[in-house]
Design an enzyme around this catalytic site. Structure first.
Site, PDB file in Angstrom:
ATOM      1  N   ASP A 162       0.804  -1.227   0.000  1.00 51.83           N
ATOM      2  CA  ASP A 162       0.000   0.000   0.000  1.00 51.83           C
ATOM      3  C   ASP A 162       0.834   1.273   0.000  1.00 51.83           C
ATOM      4  OD1 ASP A 162       0.815  -0.759   2.580  1.00 51.83           O
ATOM      5  OD2 ASP A 162      -0.860   0.257   3.555  1.00 51.83           O
ATOM      6  N   GLU A 174      -0.676  -2.096   5.344  1.00 58.39           N
ATOM      7  CA  GLU A 174       0.265  -1.926   6.448  1.00 58.39           C
ATOM      8  C   GLU A 174       0.138  -0.551   7.064  1.00 58.39           C
ATOM      9  OE1 GLU A 174       3.413  -0.520   8.700  1.00 58.39           O
ATOM     10  OE2 GLU A 174       3.210   0.177   6.633  1.00 58.39           O
ATOM     11  N   GLU A 175      -0.111   0.467   6.245  1.00 59.90           N
ATOM     12  CA  GLU A 175      -0.167   1.832   6.759  1.00 59.90           C
ATOM     13  C   GLU A 175      -1.313   2.029   7.745  1.00 59.90           C
ATOM     14  OE1 GLU A 175       2.059   3.882   6.582  1.00 59.90           O
ATOM     15  OE2 GLU A 175       3.239   3.472   4.778  1.00 59.90           O
TER      16      GLU A 175
END
Length: 422
Positions: free
Chosen positions: A78, A140-141
């Site tokens: 991402d 992940e962010e």
């Protein structure tokens, strides 16, 4: 191409083309369909058995090379909601979205290493046994992707690893890597907070309860949680990254929203920070006579990232032998956070496996002339900056080599450890 690598030039060229494609077409957390498809197709071409759609747009490719341990290596798919300001010819073509954290570099390095390992193109154990699981992780962010993949049966469907590896870009000299001891990154929690008011006319504030004032007071008071309630010897960070309220200057709104980020190196410290946040916001709400108590929602969390000492040392020694001691530095504990820790001991309740070993290192991205692209006063733009621009010609080949070496050393380390247990 610059950098330290034994990779075939064709692998480097293909990995660079993948990087440029990903960089120009970033996708935010949860929308990584295109990038996931590119990685999945790449792995399938190299003979990996590919599973798509894990925990959203997650991808996993499995390569069974014979008897031996299983090593999982992971990169994130991402991008960030950031408008790129690098001036690069290959800058993001998606308004308001950019790979400002280097995940495109991670994926390209992962793809290159996966191809080297699949082809047995490396010397020194590249054609040994064991199983390799290559993972492209979404979201992940938002610190939700690792848990989502595990909850969706990543290990059950692809195999349970003995070791899990990852690297992350950092504003260090390109061509280098850095290793930490003990905690590498902090654990984190993100809270969404709503303070409730009584809306009305800005010209008659006495008839309202203004949640903006309560929110502003809470933001100021929260700064003392670290400065006055946390020991100076303990690293902790509390950040209010979002304050949103109202639509018009002449209207007192009926709610104000805060986004709060907490970071520390133990779950006990994170518990204290979260309790203090709830206490302070509730007290300011009461002091303002808000008509209802504030609401709190924990929207994400990640554990402190703690490596397995033996595995991390084996990987570090492999990097020193391959890259040279002068290209392998030390990394102090940092209060950045990510969700990689869920793949290891912290995620036992999710994946049900004890004894999974983690190793994680930093990949340098700063070029030989820092400050020439988008930097202010000669500073190197760091991760999450609109001006973040890795020196890809050096960082990418080094990242490919670092991952391939790490996989080989992890397989050897886990095999020798298992033999000793027998």
């Amino acid at each position: 191409m610059d950098g330290v690598t034994r990779a075939d030039p064709g692998v480097l060229k293909a990995a660079l083309e993948l990087y440029l494609d990903l960089h120009m077409h970033p996708e935010p957390s949860g929308d990584e369909e295109r990038g996931a498809g590119l990685l999945a197709d790449w792995l399938a071409e190299d003979g990996y058995a590919v599973t798509r759609g894990l925990g959203g747009h997650g991808v996993a490719g499995v390569l069974r090379r014979g008897p031996g341990p299983t090593v999982l290596v992971r990169a994130e798919l991402d991008a960030l909601p950031v408008h790129e300001e690098t001036g690069l010819r290959y800058a993001s073509r998606v308004p308001g979205v950019a790979h400002a954290c280097g995940h495109d570099l991670h994926v390209a390095a992962l793809a290159g290493a996966a191809r080297l390992l699949a082809r047995g193109a490396r010397t020194g154990g590249g054609e040994g046994g064991g199983t390799l699981i290559v993972v492209g992780q979404p979201a992940e962010e938002t610190l939700t992707g690792a848990r989502a993949m595990l909850a969706d049966g990543l290990f059950a469907r692809c195999g349970t690893p003995d070791a899990v590896l990852a690297q992350h870009s950092a504003p260090l000299p390109a061509g280098t890597v850095a290793h930490g001891a003990g905690p590498v990154l902090a654990g984190s929690r993100a809270l969404d907070v709503v303070l409730h008011g009584t809306g009305g006319h800005a010209g008659a504030p006495q008839l309202t309860v203004d949640p903006v004032v309560a929110a502003a007071a809470a933001v100021l008071r929260l700064q003392a949680v670290v400065s006055r309630e946390t020991s100076p010897a303990e690293q902790a960070v509390l950040t209010v990254g979002r304050l949103r309220a109202g639509e018009a200057a002449n209207v007192v709104p009926d709610r104000a929203e805060l986004g709060v980020s907490l970071r520390a190196f133990s779950e006990a410290a994170l518990d204290r920070l979260e309790e203090a946040t709830r206490r302070v916001v509730t007290a300011e709400s009461d002091a303002s006579r808000c008509p209802a108590p504030p609401s709190f929602q924990r929207v994400s969390s990640s554990p402190p990232l703690v490596q397995d000492a033996g595995l991390a040392d084996a990987v570090r020694r492999g990097h020193a032998e391959e890259l040279g001691e002068g290209r392998v530095g030390r990394w102090p504990p940092a209060t950045a956070a990510e969700d990689f820790g869920w793949f290891g001991p912290a995620g036992e309740e999710l994946h049900g496996r004890r004894g999974i070993r983690l190793a994680y290192w930093m990949l340098g991205t700063a070029g030989p002339a820092p400050g020439t692209v988008g930097a202010a006063r000669g500073a190197v733009p760091g991760n999450h900056s609109p001006a973040f621009a890795p020196h890809v010609r050096t960082a990418l080949p080094t990242g490919i080599t670092a991952l391939a070496v790490a996989v080989e050393r992890a397989l050897l380390h886990c095999a020798s450890g298992d033999a000793l247990l027998r």
